[in-house]
Design a protein around this motif. Structure first.
Motif, PDB file in Angstrom:
ATOM      1  N   ILE A  28       0.839  -1.201   0.000  1.00  0.00           N
ATOM      2  CA  ILE A  28       0.000   0.000   0.000  1.00  0.00           C
ATOM      3  C   ILE A  28       0.874   1.253   0.000  1.00  0.00           C
ATOM      4  CG2 ILE A  28      -1.639   1.329   1.393  1.00  0.00           C
ATOM      5  CD1 ILE A  28      -2.901  -1.454   2.133  1.00  0.00           C
ATOM      6  N   ARG A  29       1.910   1.273   0.795  1.00  0.00           N
ATOM      7  CA  ARG A  29       2.816   2.427   0.859  1.00  0.00           C
ATOM      8  C   ARG A  29       3.522   2.652  -0.476  1.00  0.00           C
ATOM      9  NH1 ARG A  29       6.459   0.529   4.315  1.00  0.00           N
ATOM     10  NH2 ARG A  29       7.758  -0.125   2.583  1.00  0.00           N
ATOM     11  N   ASP A  30       3.963   1.585  -1.113  1.00  0.00           N
ATOM     12  CA  ASP A  30       4.785   1.680  -2.313  1.00  0.00           C
ATOM     13  C   ASP A  30       4.000   1.761  -3.624  1.00  0.00           C
ATOM     14  OD1 ASP A  30       6.915   1.497  -0.567  1.00  0.00           O
ATOM     15  OD2 ASP A  30       7.296  -0.629  -0.987  1.00  0.00           O
ATOM     16  N   HIS A  31       2.688   1.590  -3.568  1.00  0.00           N
ATOM     17  CA  HIS A  31       1.889   1.549  -4.795  1.00  0.00           C
ATOM     18  C   HIS A  31       0.742   2.557  -4.781  1.00  0.00           C
ATOM     19  CE1 HIS A  31       3.937  -2.365  -4.890  1.00  0.00           C
ATOM     20  NE2 HIS A  31       3.850  -2.237  -6.205  1.00  0.00           N
ATOM     21  N   GLN A  32       0.969   3.702  -4.190  1.00  0.00           N
ATOM     22  CA  GLN A  32      -0.062   4.735  -4.139  1.00  0.00           C
ATOM     23  C   GLN A  32      -0.442   5.195  -5.550  1.00  0.00           C
ATOM     24  OE1 GLN A  32      -1.753   6.381  -1.276  1.00  0.00           O
ATOM     25  NE2 GLN A  32      -1.184   4.301  -0.690  1.00  0.00           N
ATOM     26  N   LEU A  33      -1.717   5.499  -5.720  1.00  0.00           N
ATOM     27  CA  LEU A  33      -2.252   5.917  -7.010  1.00  0.00           C
ATOM     28  C   LEU A  33      -2.752   7.355  -6.944  1.00  0.00           C
ATOM     29  CD1 LEU A  33      -4.431   2.749  -7.704  1.00  0.00           C
ATOM     30  CD2 LEU A  33      -2.288   3.348  -8.827  1.00  0.00           C
ATOM     31  N   SER A  34      -2.694   8.032  -8.067  1.00  0.00           N
ATOM     32  CA  SER A  34      -3.298   9.361  -8.133  1.00  0.00           C
ATOM     33  C   SER A  34      -4.812   9.179  -8.211  1.00  0.00           C
ATOM     34  CB  SER A  34      -2.786  10.115  -9.355  1.00  0.00           C
ATOM     35  OG  SER A  34      -3.289   9.532 -10.534  1.00  0.00           O
ATOM     36  N   ASN A  35      -5.539  10.231  -7.917  1.00  0.00           N
ATOM     37  CA  ASN A  35      -7.003  10.146  -7.962  1.00  0.00           C
ATOM     38  C   ASN A  35      -7.535   9.874  -9.360  1.00  0.00           C
ATOM     39  OD1 ASN A  35      -7.601  10.422  -5.238  1.00  0.00           O
ATOM     40  ND2 ASN A  35      -7.529  12.640  -5.321  1.00  0.00           N
ATOM     41  N   GLU A  36      -6.730  10.148 -10.386  1.00  0.00           N
ATOM     42  CA  GLU A  36      -7.162   9.936 -11.767  1.00  0.00           C
ATOM     43  C   GLU A  36      -7.091   8.474 -12.198  1.00  0.00           C
ATOM     44  OE1 GLU A  36      -4.644  12.323 -11.056  1.00  0.00           O
ATOM     45  OE2 GLU A  36      -6.235  13.805 -10.788  1.00  0.00           O
ATOM     46  N   ILE A  37      -6.385   7.658 -11.458  1.00  0.00           N
ATOM     47  CA  ILE A  37      -6.200   6.252 -11.833  1.00  0.00           C
ATOM     48  C   ILE A  37      -7.082   5.373 -10.956  1.00  0.00           C
ATOM     49  CG2 ILE A  37      -4.571   4.335 -12.023  1.00  0.00           C
ATOM     50  CD1 ILE A  37      -2.372   6.389 -12.455  1.00  0.00           C
ATOM     51  N   ARG A  38      -7.996   4.668 -11.599  1.00  0.00           N
ATOM     52  CA  ARG A  38      -8.844   3.721 -10.858  1.00  0.00           C
ATOM     53  C   ARG A  38      -8.018   2.493 -10.471  1.00  0.00           C
ATOM     54  NH1 ARG A  38     -14.014   2.141 -13.918  1.00  0.00           N
ATOM     55  NH2 ARG A  38     -12.423   1.093 -15.102  1.00  0.00           N
ATOM     56  N   LEU A  39      -8.448   1.837  -9.424  1.00  0.00           N
ATOM     57  CA  LEU A  39      -7.727   0.663  -8.922  1.00  0.00           C
ATOM     58  C   LEU A  39      -7.436  -0.341 -10.028  1.00  0.00           C
ATOM     59  CD1 LEU A  39      -6.696  -1.103  -6.525  1.00  0.00           C
ATOM     60  CD2 LEU A  39      -9.002  -2.063  -6.459  1.00  0.00           C
ATOM     61  N   ILE A  40      -8.429  -0.670 -10.825  1.00  0.00           N
ATOM     62  CA  ILE A  40      -8.246  -1.704 -11.848  1.00  0.00           C
ATOM     63  C   ILE A  40      -7.384  -1.232 -13.013  1.00  0.00           C
ATOM     64  CG2 ILE A  40     -10.320  -2.996 -11.256  1.00  0.00           C
ATOM     65  CD1 ILE A  40     -11.705  -1.609 -13.631  1.00  0.00           C
ATOM     66  N   GLU A  41      -7.097   0.067 -13.082  1.00  0.00           N
ATOM     67  CA  GLU A  41      -6.234   0.606 -14.135  1.00  0.00           C
ATOM     68  C   GLU A  41      -4.773   0.705 -13.702  1.00  0.00           C
ATOM     69  OE1 GLU A  41      -8.160   4.349 -14.628  1.00  0.00           O
ATOM     70  OE2 GLU A  41      -9.631   3.563 -16.044  1.00  0.00           O
ATOM     71  N   ALA A  42      -4.491   0.376 -12.455  1.00  0.00           N
ATOM     72  CA  ALA A  42      -3.120   0.490 -11.949  1.00  0.00           C
ATOM     73  C   ALA A  42      -2.181  -0.350 -12.812  1.00  0.00           C
ATOM     74  CB  ALA A  42      -3.053   0.030 -10.495  1.00  0.00           C
ATOM     75  N   PRO A  43      -1.014   0.203 -13.135  1.00  0.00           N
ATOM     76  CA  PRO A  43      -0.100  -0.477 -14.057  1.00  0.00           C
ATOM     77  C   PRO A  43       0.573  -1.726 -13.485  1.00  0.00           C
ATOM     78  CG  PRO A  43       0.928   1.503 -13.178  1.00  0.00           C
ATOM     79  CD  PRO A  43      -0.498   1.505 -12.698  1.00  0.00           C
ATOM     80  N   TYR A  44       0.493  -1.920 -12.197  1.00  0.00           N
ATOM     81  CA  TYR A  44       1.222  -3.041 -11.595  1.00  0.00           C
ATOM     82  C   TYR A  44       0.428  -4.343 -11.533  1.00  0.00           C
ATOM     83  CZ  TYR A  44      -0.917  -0.383  -7.747  1.00  0.00           C
ATOM     84  OH  TYR A  44      -1.758   0.355  -6.956  1.00  0.00           O
ATOM     85  N   GLU A  55     -13.981  -8.330 -11.641  1.00  0.00           N
ATOM     86  CA  GLU A  55     -15.120  -9.220 -11.379  1.00  0.00           C
ATOM     87  C   GLU A  55     -15.690  -9.000  -9.985  1.00  0.00           C
ATOM     88  OE1 GLU A  55     -13.700 -13.164 -12.101  1.00  0.00           O
ATOM     89  OE2 GLU A  55     -13.670 -12.885 -14.278  1.00  0.00           O
ATOM     90  N   GLN A  56     -14.823  -8.812  -9.008  1.00  0.00           N
ATOM     91  CA  GLN A  56     -15.295  -8.620  -7.644  1.00  0.00           C
ATOM     92  C   GLN A  56     -16.053  -7.305  -7.500  1.00  0.00           C
ATOM     93  OE1 GLN A  56     -15.267 -11.303  -5.798  1.00  0.00           O
ATOM     94  NE2 GLN A  56     -14.198 -12.110  -7.579  1.00  0.00           N
ATOM     95  N   LEU A  57     -15.573  -6.264  -8.157  1.00  0.00           N
ATOM     96  CA  LEU A  57     -16.270  -4.982  -8.093  1.00  0.00           C
ATOM     97  C   LEU A  57     -17.608  -5.049  -8.830  1.00  0.00           C
ATOM     98  CD1 LEU A  57     -13.287  -2.542  -8.588  1.00  0.00           C
ATOM     99  CD2 LEU A  57     -14.660  -2.853  -6.507  1.00  0.00           C
ATOM    100  N   ARG A  58     -17.640  -5.717  -9.957  1.00  0.00           N
ATOM    101  CA  ARG A  58     -18.885  -5.831 -10.726  1.00  0.00           C
ATOM    102  C   ARG A  58     -19.927  -6.664 -10.005  1.00  0.00           C
ATOM    103  NH1 ARG A  58     -16.337  -6.843 -16.627  1.00  0.00           N
ATOM    104  NH2 ARG A  58     -15.822  -4.685 -17.077  1.00  0.00           N
ATOM    105  N   SER A  59     -19.479  -7.678  -9.282  1.00  0.00           N
ATOM    106  CA  SER A  59     -20.427  -8.564  -8.603  1.00  0.00           C
ATOM    107  C   SER A  59     -21.076  -7.889  -7.404  1.00  0.00           C
ATOM    108  CB  SER A  59     -19.730  -9.843  -8.155  1.00  0.00           C
ATOM    109  OG  SER A  59     -18.858  -9.567  -7.065  1.00  0.00           O
ATOM    110  N   ASP A  60     -20.432  -6.847  -6.889  1.00  0.00           N
ATOM    111  CA  ASP A  60     -20.928  -6.113  -5.726  1.00  0.00           C
ATOM    112  C   ASP A  60     -21.222  -7.069  -4.565  1.00  0.00           C
ATOM    113  OD1 ASP A  60     -21.412  -3.686  -4.485  1.00  0.00           O
ATOM    114  OD2 ASP A  60     -23.566  -3.784  -4.876  1.00  0.00           O
ATOM    115  N   ALA A  61     -20.428  -8.118  -4.465  1.00  0.00           N
ATOM    116  CA  ALA A  61     -20.574  -9.094  -3.390  1.00  0.00           C
ATOM    117  C   ALA A  61     -19.709  -8.685  -2.201  1.00  0.00           C
ATOM    118  CB  ALA A  61     -20.177 -10.474  -3.907  1.00  0.00           C
ATOM    119  N   GLU A  62     -19.567  -9.575  -1.234  1.00  0.00           N
ATOM    120  CA  GLU A  62     -18.778  -9.275  -0.032  1.00  0.00           C
ATOM    121  C   GLU A  62     -17.351  -8.864  -0.371  1.00  0.00           C
ATOM    122  OE1 GLU A  62     -18.990 -12.646   2.522  1.00  0.00           O
ATOM    123  OE2 GLU A  62     -21.062 -12.255   3.101  1.00  0.00           O
ATOM    124  N   TRP A  63     -16.776  -9.479  -1.413  1.00  0.00           N
ATOM    125  CA  TRP A  63     -15.403  -9.157  -1.783  1.00  0.00           C
ATOM    126  C   TRP A  63     -15.270  -7.729  -2.288  1.00  0.00           C
ATOM    127  CZ3 TRP A  63     -10.948 -11.425  -0.702  1.00  0.00           C
ATOM    128  CH2 TRP A  63     -10.983 -12.735  -0.246  1.00  0.00           C
TER     129      TRP A  63
END
Length: 85
Positions: A28-44, A55-63
């Motif tokens: 988390i410390r080493d992979h901070q993202l700018s507000n313009e980059i969504r989690l799933i767009e992160a290059p790493y 899939e987890q975000l789309r399912s809107d389930a517990e995960w």
């Protein structure tokens, strides 16, 4: 189908990452993202990790809650900077 309890450590295991508390904190410390980059767009993320997170975000389930928590943690620095300005 994922049958493990949705927690940050289990999310890291699902992503094939070190799930120790120290490793999660370092990631988390080493992979901070700018507000313009969504989690799933992160290059790493590799394709499999990106697909899992999407899939987890789309399912809107517990995960989805844990994935959202990861996203918030990875955007923490950018949020602090935005609120400071």
């Amino acid at each position: 189908m994922i049958t493990t309890e949705p927690r940050m450590t289990n999310l890291f295991l699902q992503l094939g990452l070190d799930a120790s508390e120290e490793a999660i904190a370092a990631f988390i410390r080493d992979h901070q993202l700018s507000n313009e980059i969504r989690l799933i767009e992160a290059p790493y993320w590799n394709d499999g990790q990106r697909q899992f997170l999407t899939e987890q975000l789309r399912s809107d389930a517990e995960w989805a809650i844990v994935v959202d928590e990861l996203s918030e943690a990875l955007h923490a620095d950018a949020t602090v900077q935005a609120n400071a300005g």
